[in-house]
Design an enzyme around this catalytic site. Structure first.
Site, PDB file in Angstrom:
ATOM      1  NE  ARG A 237      -2.676  -1.586   3.448  1.00 20.10           N
ATOM      2  CZ  ARG A 237      -3.148  -2.765   3.863  1.00 20.10           C
ATOM      3  NH1 ARG A 237      -4.004  -3.436   3.115  1.00 20.10           N
ATOM      4  NH2 ARG A 237      -2.780  -3.280   5.017  1.00 20.10           N
ATOM      5  CG  ASP A 276     -15.477  -4.695  -0.704  1.00 15.05           C
ATOM      6  OD1 ASP A 276     -14.267  -4.982  -0.839  1.00 15.05           O
ATOM      7  OD2 ASP A 276     -16.309  -5.493  -0.220  1.00 15.05           O
ATOM      8  CB  SER A 277     -19.181  -7.342  -3.338  1.00 10.22           C
ATOM      9  OG  SER A 277     -18.318  -8.143  -2.548  1.00 10.22           O
ATOM     10  CB  ALA A 305     -14.686  -6.211  -9.456  1.00  7.00           C
ATOM     11  CG  ASP A 325      -6.115  -6.546  -2.816  1.00  2.19           C
ATOM     12  OD1 ASP A 325      -5.625  -7.649  -3.104  1.00  2.19           O
ATOM     13  OD2 ASP A 325      -6.098  -6.066  -1.667  1.00  2.19           O
ATOM     14  CB  CYS A 365      -4.545 -13.194  -2.010  1.00  2.00           C
ATOM     15  SG  CYS A 365      -6.336 -13.372  -2.177  1.00  2.00           S
TER      16      CYS A 365
END
Length: 421
Positions: A237, A276-277, A305, A325, A365
């Site tokens: 970040r 964001d969801s 997204a 991300d 990730c």
């Protein structure tokens, strides 16, 4: 009436005790040509690699792993409920997996975090204290937030050492509380019958305020995703913030706003539009922006997204920077191909809303997706769009999330900072 004397009886008992103490450990024998990864210290022995098991080990029993030729390889813990039948911990034949062994491993993990200054503050910092395979403690993760510790087991066998872990943390740190977090899917994968709960001391506060990179975040250790906060992106970040001065920035999968806040506060970005969801994550992100006095420069919205990117493209929107991300896309090897298609689609859409010369920050990730896989996916996006891509930085995990080269799967985090012409 017995014919033996008391002295003879004592001797017999001592002999029986000695036999019990020296009873050989169960042995797990591999199939031919399956031993090389384990001589190379990979800690996961899958059921398909095993030829036979001598003895009847219960879950959590210490076993010896040997080659098909009978060669000693390692000591580990057995679990018939898991496809990972044995997790390996020691490659020294005479080293027993006793309490002293586990305590030493925990102390080694703590020493690393101390040496890099991540345990200096007791009040408001966050740190991963134990990182499973990389700390030679496969199946155990411990995060520290201030004076609270979150313990997570992804191994039934190692979860049986819970009391030892609690005792170590209490003696080493005198924490205010120790809370157990469970990971999605572990109940089925390992046969773990545990739930989130208080293990010792006081429960974590409903809201904990964490400081990172001179930014304050409110977060929940109990209800937050994973173990409450994504500590692994700490350094990334800050690195991204060096590229976004005066930028209009778009962030997808923003969770509680950490990339966005770094872009504004440390990077002097002009503005951020972040999605964001999760509605609860967006509410926390808005609160974090207000907490740091930048609520007027970041717009947080709920949205998925792919749909967001398609709509922004249709609206003709263009951004100086885009940050992606997403959550883990591949949980099993059978899902790698589909995950790479997902990453391709996501990054392809991001190109459409990115100005020429803009900065793309794209992350994965998924431990089953290698650095090379991810880079090749980006090359495909570049080829498909006809836009030249320059990789400026290839980043990964911070020091409290170390990587064991013997277990590539624990090198899960990829963060590429790119320029798209």
């Amino acid at each position: 009436m017995s014919d033996s004397s008391p002295l003879e009886a004592d001797a017999t008992t001592a002999t029986e005790t000695n036999v019990t103490e020296t009873k050989p450990l169960p042995r797990v024998t591999l199939k031919p040509r399956r031993a090389l990864p384990f001589f190379g210290r990979h800690p996961w022995v899958f059921a398909g690699a095993i030829s036979r098991i001598e003895g009847s080990p219960e879950p959590g029993t210490e076993v010896i792993l040997q080659s098909d030729k009978g060669e000693f390889i390692a000591r580990g813990l057995f679990n018939a409920n898991s496809n990972i039948r044995v997790r390996l911990y020691s490659w020294e034949e005479t080293q027993e997996l006793d309490d002293a062994f586990w305590t030493q491993r925990l102390e080694q993990a703590v020493a690393l975090r101390e040496s890099v200054g991540l345990l200096d503050s007791l009040e408001s910092t966050g740190c991963r204290l134990v990182f499973s395979e990389a700390d030679q403690l496969s199946g155990l993760t411990i995060d520290r937030y201030g004076e609270w510790f979150l313990v997570q087991f992804s191994s039934l066998a190692l979860s049986l050492k819970q009391d030892l872990v609690i005792r170590f943390l209490k003696e080493r740190f005198s924490p205010k509380g120790i809370w157990l977090r469970t990971e999605k899917g572990m109940r089925e994968a390992e046969g773990l019958e545990i739930a989130d709960q208080l293990l010792d001391g006081d429960p974590p506060p409903e809201h904990f305020f964490l400081e990172e990179n001179n930014i304050r975040y409110g977060m929940s250790m109990v209800t937050g995703q994973k173990t409450g906060f994504y500590l692994d992106q700490r350094d990334n970040r800050l690195a991204v913030s060096r590229y976004v001065k005066n930028h209009r920035l778009l962030e997808l999968h923003c969770y509680t706003g950490a990339f966005a806040l770094n872009a504004i506060i440390n990077g002097e970005a002009q503005s951020v539009l972040a999605y964001d969801s999760s509605q609860s994550a967006i509410e926390q992100a808005k609160a974090n922006a207000e907490l740091n006095g930048v609520g007027n420069r970041i717009q947080f919205e709920t949205g998925k997204a792919y749909g967001v990117l398609e709509q922004l493209k249709a609206d003709g929107e263009q951004f100086d920077s885009v940050i992606l991300d997403p959550p883990k896309m591949a949980r099993h090897r059978s899902g790698v191909k589909q995950a790479l298609k997902g990453y391709f689609s996501l990054n392809r859409l991001a190109f459409d809303v990115l100005k020429p010369g803009g900065i793309l920050v794209t992350c994965s990730c998924s431990g089953l997706i290698s650095q090379l896989d991810f880079q090749q996916m980006l090359a495909s996006v570049s080829q498909h769009t006809g836009r030249h891509l320059q990789i400026l930085e290839q980043r990964g995990q911070p020091a409290d999330h170390p990587v064991s080269p013997s277990c590539p799967e624990n090198h899960y985090l990829k963060c590429f900072i790119c320029r798209v012409l």
